[in-house]
Design an enzyme around this catalytic site. Structure first.
Site, mmCIF file in Angstrom:
data_model
loop_
_atom_site.group_PDB
_atom_site.id
_atom_site.type_symbol
_atom_site.label_atom_id
_atom_site.label_comp_id
_atom_site.label_asym_id
_atom_site.label_seq_id
_atom_site.Cartn_x
_atom_site.Cartn_y
_atom_site.Cartn_z
ATOM 1 N N SER A 1 0.854 -1.176 0.000
ATOM 2 C CA SER A 1 0.000 0.000 0.000
ATOM 3 C C SER A 1 0.892 1.228 0.000
ATOM 4 O O SER A 1 2.112 1.103 0.041
ATOM 5 C CB SER A 1 -0.916 0.010 1.221
ATOM 6 O OG SER A 1 -1.823 1.102 1.179
ATOM 7 N N ARG B 1 -0.631 -3.484 -7.059
ATOM 8 C CA ARG B 1 -1.858 -4.176 -6.661
ATOM 9 C C ARG B 1 -3.057 -3.378 -7.148
ATOM 10 O O ARG B 1 -2.987 -2.155 -7.338
ATOM 11 C CB ARG B 1 -1.948 -4.336 -5.142
ATOM 12 C CG ARG B 1 -1.923 -3.046 -4.380
ATOM 13 C CD ARG B 1 -2.391 -3.191 -2.936
ATOM 14 N NE ARG B 1 -3.841 -3.333 -2.853
ATOM 15 C CZ ARG B 1 -4.541 -3.089 -1.737
ATOM 16 N NH1 ARG B 1 -3.917 -2.705 -0.642
ATOM 17 N NH2 ARG B 1 -5.844 -3.231 -1.716
ATOM 18 N N THR C 1 -7.011 1.114 4.956
ATOM 19 C CA THR C 1 -6.601 0.189 6.016
ATOM 20 C C THR C 1 -7.483 0.344 7.244
ATOM 21 O O THR C 1 -7.904 -0.648 7.856
ATOM 22 C CB THR C 1 -5.129 0.418 6.391
ATOM 23 O OG1 THR C 1 -4.310 0.218 5.227
ATOM 24 C CG2 THR C 1 -4.693 -0.547 7.469
ATOM 25 N N CYS D 1 -0.972 -5.339 -17.669
ATOM 26 C CA CYS D 1 -0.330 -6.122 -16.612
ATOM 27 C C CYS D 1 0.944 -5.427 -16.150
ATOM 28 O O CYS D 1 1.825 -5.133 -16.960
ATOM 29 C CB CYS D 1 -0.002 -7.520 -17.107
ATOM 30 S SG CYS D 1 0.944 -8.508 -15.915
ATOM 31 N N CYS E 1 3.930 -13.359 -12.061
ATOM 32 C CA CYS E 1 2.710 -12.801 -11.472
ATOM 33 C C CYS E 1 2.959 -12.291 -10.052
ATOM 34 O O CYS E 1 3.549 -12.984 -9.212
ATOM 35 C CB CYS E 1 1.617 -13.856 -11.470
ATOM 36 S SG CYS E 1 0.046 -13.266 -10.809
ATOM 37 N N CYS F 1 -1.693 -9.074 -8.513
ATOM 38 C CA CYS F 1 -2.451 -7.817 -8.468
ATOM 39 C C CYS F 1 -3.879 -7.994 -8.967
ATOM 40 O O CYS F 1 -4.750 -7.194 -8.644
ATOM 41 C CB CYS F 1 -1.739 -6.732 -9.277
ATOM 42 S SG CYS F 1 -1.867 -6.938 -11.068
ATOM 43 N N CYS G 1 -5.534 -8.400 -14.495
ATOM 44 C CA CYS G 1 -5.978 -9.123 -15.688
ATOM 45 C C CYS G 1 -7.418 -9.589 -15.549
ATOM 46 O O CYS G 1 -8.218 -9.493 -16.493
ATOM 47 C CB CYS G 1 -5.060 -10.310 -15.964
ATOM 48 S SG CYS G 1 -4.886 -11.472 -14.585
#
Length: 624
Positions: free
Chosen positions: A122, A369, A405, A567, A593, A596, A599
């Site tokens: 984050s 992400r 959060t 991506c 990968c 995140c 896709c």
């Protein structure tokens, strides 16, 4: 039972985590999916999403096949899927209540990362409101909140200028802290374990278990030791079933199991589509004389156009290490298939005001992400028989605040209180056959400050999608947040899901991006190596195509192959088919990968299902 399996598995999971940076291999190319067989044009994949992780009917296999081996089961009061802020806050609150009232309450947390916090990323500026409620003495307990915010700035960017803007009241960070959320989550995990929570990192939940009446009964953990064709290797172990009175899903943004629950229980029948952004982040060590601990800067504008929602953050933290978190978020409802979020981020760093900060420094970490951006209008139904959605898998991010959060943690705490009440009520303790329904959780959310926060800013994000774009959004948001404070009699709607927003290549203009210089900006694979991501190569590809013909015959033909642009980890690329000259195939570099899930969200054909890989695989984030 799961404790014994975890003890055995840890011998392989922990060495993998420890050595992930030294052994990481960025694949280009690795595993190919052949996609060139002719078919009639199809515009949307109509096949169902893959509901289970292993697409094989076990009962059809020979009796001596290891995949038909006896499945071990474990029973618990509550199982929580995901060891992030929401999941751990829920676990802590459950054990607090149990300890206070002298009840035995077994709480299990299943986390797909090899260690708690390894998949957490984050910005992050943390508002402590939920933490203050959950652990009032967090300072005495050593929470890693080391950098209080000392300065706030909001800027409008052109290609050469950085123009100050009035600071929106929702973005006031007085009393907040700049943190590494991955480090904060590790600390939360320690607090949970001290209370007696059982945390199992390296185990991925791959399938929801249901009772005969359709209520949720728990989860299956995925099989390990399968090769890329789903055949058992010598290391094969069948996944365990974890059965619980209550199952809380805290999978994070766009959870794979949450997708199946949403479809089964119609959780979005009365809400708008969820909206998303893709956030990319680097952590830099900058020169000491350029470091300003506690400084927080956000921007909108360049390098995206006025019809694309995007913005940046720059946070100075950890004064002894001179760290700067720099990132860029692009709304995934962008329309131009040629937009490349990662290259947009790299271009941003060459703005004169940003480049001067980074010069002489060193990039030490990268990650990305998806984030929820739908807000109030996109909150789904949160409960179903036997369980509930909490945190980002439900979507409580306050986008104007650029914080989620605190709201995620609060949702976990409220769900925990509802679960404890239901499990230990006099009726439930009589071992009734009725599934647990956390109806008080949904009511508690509606009566909480979480709901108030999201309601007040509900019209901000939709206002940026008028014909006036960025300028109209800034003007309306200023009036709404400063003057009206959200107290208007209307609520704007999100008109489309993000995957529906992409225009065809014929309708769009290609975007030229500068080449990375290797000093301020980096090629994609260099940055992917900084994520520490790793997956065993000979395992099932966890990125599943519902129809393997669609990428070439629709996405490439109509949208010019957007997968290799949206991506942020180089997983997808269209390459020449060496077996069919003149044709293309889609190559899936699943090794790259970083989980995140962009896709799954942005594919204009909705043909990709992101599923969990073997537990312990994926990124190994540091300082994120």
């Amino acid at each position: 039972m799961l404790r014994n399996i975890a003890a055995h598995r840890v011998k392989t999971v922990l060495p993998h985590v420890k050595n992930s940076f030294s052994s990481v291999k960025v694949m280009s190319p690795s595993m190919a999916v052949r996609l060139t067989k002719n078919m009639g044009r199809r515009y949307i994949s109509s096949s169902a999403s893959q509901a289970i992780w292993i697409p094989i009917d076990r009962n059809s296999l020979p009796e001596d096949d290891p995949r038909r081996s006896e499945q071990f089961e474990d029973e618990t009061d509550v199982v929580i899927i995901g060891g992030g802020p929401a999941g751990l806050a829920a676990a802590i609150r459950l054990k607090q209540l149990a300890n206070e009232q002298g009840n035995e309450c077994r709480v299990m947390v299943v986390e797909k990362a090899g260690e708690v916090g390894a998949h957490t990323l984050s910005g992050a500026v943390l508002e402590t409101r939920a933490l203050d409620e959950l652990i009032p003495d967090w300072k005495e307990k050593g929470a890693p909140l080391n950098t209080p915010v000392t300065h706030d700035s909001m800027r409008f960017m052109t290609s050469t200028l950085s123009i100050p803007l009035p600071h929106p009241p929702q973005m006031n960070n007085k009393g907040n802290y700049i943190v590494s959320l991955s480090n904060f989550v590790k600390w939360l995990g320690e607090q949970a374990e001290e209370l007696g929570v059982e945390i199992y990192p390296g185990f991925a939940a791959s399938e929801v278990l249901y009772n005969e009446d359709g209520s949720v009964r728990g989860v299956n953990l995925n099989d390990v030791g399968l090769d890329k064709n789903f055949k058992p290797k010598d290391t094969y172990e069948r996944g365990m079933a974890v059965k619980a009175k209550v199952t809380l899903f805290a999978e994070g943004c766009h959870g794979s199991l949450t997708k199946t629950l949403t479809k089964k229980f119609g959780l979005r029948d009365e809400s708008g589509p969820q909206k998303y952004g893709i956030g990319m982040k680097e952590v830099w060590e900058v020169l000491p004389e350029k470091h300003n601990p506690g400084s927080v800067t956000h921007s909108v504008g360049w390098p995206v156009d006025i019809h694309t929602y995007g913005g940046s953050f720059i946070y100075h933290f950890e004064k002894d290490r001179h760290l700067v978190a720099i990132g860029y978020v692009v709304g995934l409802d962008y329309s131009n298939p040629y937009l490349n979020p990662y290259k947009t981020f790299q271009k941003f760093k060459h703005h004169p005001s940003v480049k001067s900060l980074l010069e002489g420094g060193k990039c030490i970490s990268y990650g990305a992400r998806a984030i929820n951006e739908g807000g109030y209008q996109s909150i789904p139904k949160l409960i179903f028989p036997g369980g509930a959605l909490i945190g980002c898998t439900a979507g409580f991010l306050n986008v104007p605040k650029i914080k989620g959060t605190h709201t995620a943690m609060k949702s976990g705490m409220l769900a925990a209180e509802s679960a404890f009440e239901k499990i230990f009520s006099s009726e439930q303790e009589q071992e009734t056959e009725e599934p647990v329904l956390l109806d008080t959780y949904e009511e508690s959310i509606k009566n909480s400050w979480v709901y108030d926060e999201l309601y007040q800013v509900r019209n901000v994000i939709p206002s940026f999608h008028s014909s006036l774009g960025l300028l109209g959004g800034l003007a309306y948001s200023g009036l709404d947040t400063v003057l009206f404070k959200g107290r208007v009699p209307w609520t704007f709607k999100h008109k489309k899901a993000d995957w529906e927003c992409m225009k065809t290549a014929a309708e769009s203009k290609p975007i030229e991006y500068p080449k990375p210089d290797g000093v301020i900006s980096f090629d994609l694979l260099t940055n992917v190596s900084r994520t520490g991501t790793n997956h065993a190569e000979n395992q099932p590809v966890h990125l599943r195509l519902r129809d393997d013909k669609i990428p070439v015959e629709r996405n490439l033909e109509i949208f010019d192959g957007p997968e290799n642009r949206f991506c942020p980890a180089g997983v997808y690329e269209y390459v020449d088919d060496e077996n069919k000259p003149g044709e293309k195939r889609l190559q899936i570099n699943s090794q790259n990968c970083i989980h995140c899930k962009t896709c799954d969200i942005k594919d204009p054909s909705q043909n990709i299902d992101w599923t969990v890989p073997e537990g312990g695989g994926g990124p190994q984030y540091v300082w994120t």
